[in-house]
Design an enzyme around this catalytic site. Sequence first.
Site, PDB file in Angstrom:
ATOM      1  N   VAL A  58     -23.161 107.704  41.216  1.00  0.00           N
ATOM      2  CA  VAL A  58     -23.134 108.974  40.478  1.00  0.00           C
ATOM      3  C   VAL A  58     -23.189 110.103  41.510  1.00  0.00           C
ATOM      4  O   VAL A  58     -24.072 110.115  42.377  1.00  0.00           O
ATOM      5  CB  VAL A  58     -24.343 109.077  39.515  1.00  0.00           C
ATOM      6  CG1 VAL A  58     -24.229 110.346  38.677  1.00  0.00           C
ATOM      7  CG2 VAL A  58     -24.447 107.844  38.624  1.00  0.00           C
ATOM      8  N   ILE A  84     -26.483 107.167  44.848  1.00  0.00           N
ATOM      9  CA  ILE A  84     -26.218 108.610  44.832  1.00  0.00           C
ATOM     10  C   ILE A  84     -25.016 108.905  45.734  1.00  0.00           C
ATOM     11  O   ILE A  84     -25.033 108.600  46.929  1.00  0.00           O
ATOM     12  CB  ILE A  84     -27.453 109.413  45.313  1.00  0.00           C
ATOM     13  CG1 ILE A  84     -28.729 108.950  44.573  1.00  0.00           C
ATOM     14  CG2 ILE A  84     -27.220 110.915  45.146  1.00  0.00           C
ATOM     15  CD1 ILE A  84     -28.702 109.134  43.065  1.00  0.00           C
ATOM     16  N   LYS A  85     -24.002 109.491  45.117  1.00  0.00           N
ATOM     17  CA  LYS A  85     -22.763 109.777  45.852  1.00  0.00           C
ATOM     18  C   LYS A  85     -22.836 111.200  46.396  1.00  0.00           C
ATOM     19  O   LYS A  85     -23.103 112.152  45.645  1.00  0.00           O
ATOM     20  CB  LYS A  85     -21.589 109.626  44.881  1.00  0.00           C
ATOM     21  CG  LYS A  85     -20.315 109.177  45.524  1.00  0.00           C
ATOM     22  CD  LYS A  85     -19.321 108.808  44.440  1.00  0.00           C
ATOM     23  CE  LYS A  85     -17.943 108.642  45.001  1.00  0.00           C
ATOM     24  NZ  LYS A  85     -16.960 108.485  43.912  1.00  0.00           N
ATOM     25  N   ILE A  86     -22.586 111.319  47.691  1.00  0.00           N
ATOM     26  CA  ILE A  86     -22.808 112.591  48.386  1.00  0.00           C
ATOM     27  C   ILE A  86     -21.612 112.887  49.297  1.00  0.00           C
ATOM     28  O   ILE A  86     -21.163 112.000  50.026  1.00  0.00           O
ATOM     29  CB  ILE A  86     -24.116 112.491  49.213  1.00  0.00           C
ATOM     30  CG1 ILE A  86     -25.284 112.282  48.244  1.00  0.00           C
ATOM     31  CG2 ILE A  86     -24.322 113.698  50.120  1.00  0.00           C
ATOM     32  CD1 ILE A  86     -26.634 112.353  48.837  1.00  0.00           C
TER      33      ILE A  86
END
Length: 224
Positions: A58, A84-86
Amino acid sequence: MELYVDTANIEHIRHAAMLGCVSGVTTNPSLLAKEDPSVDVKQRILEIHELIGGHLSVEVVSTVTKGMLKEAEDIISWFPEATIKIPIIPDGLAAVKELSKKGIPTNVTLVFSPTQAIAAANAGATYVSVFMGRLDDIAISSNDVLNDICEIWEVQDYESKIIAASIRHPMHIIEAAKAGADIATVPYKVLMQSLKSPLTDSGLEQFLSDYDKMQTERQKILNI
Ligand code: G3P
């Protein structure tokens, strides 16, 4: 190489999950924006999580470290297994470092070069997403870039997993597997295309018709 599906569409994820060959889902703000805006993002993400029961990335929408960390905290409170997509920007790298210290998995996205991939690995990224289609769009060979990154991973023994993303056609899946990517995240349409062969369809049709003929012959012989 594992296959993930790159979409936020519930029906597509439901079907992909049923196929048995897909072990995760990746989303991004553009993919979420393609879906019904009346559905709350948290609700959609939780529905996807329930359907896939595996990896789910996400993405944060903040572009500053503090904001990214706050969003990560929120997403983890929805479901603790979240990745966690960054984005690979300086603030993103700092957020990845912080999250990695806490053992929170991260997927560093929008990676287009080996130097960006190396930085992400050193910051502690769990996954590094290399965008193939968008490289080809600007006449840079995604195959060369991915091969370089996979070669560097081999030499340096980096632990981050390589995700081939921005997959546009089945050839990208083959190239990603040959290069040694750990995962290809594939749009639903490309996933379905990649399963098809005209020889499978005609072969199956022939098998079924031969079997029918045999049964008809048998009925004639046995008079039943
Ligand atoms: O996984 C990244 C992907 O969603 C981007 O794909 O086709 O918009 O370049 P595309």
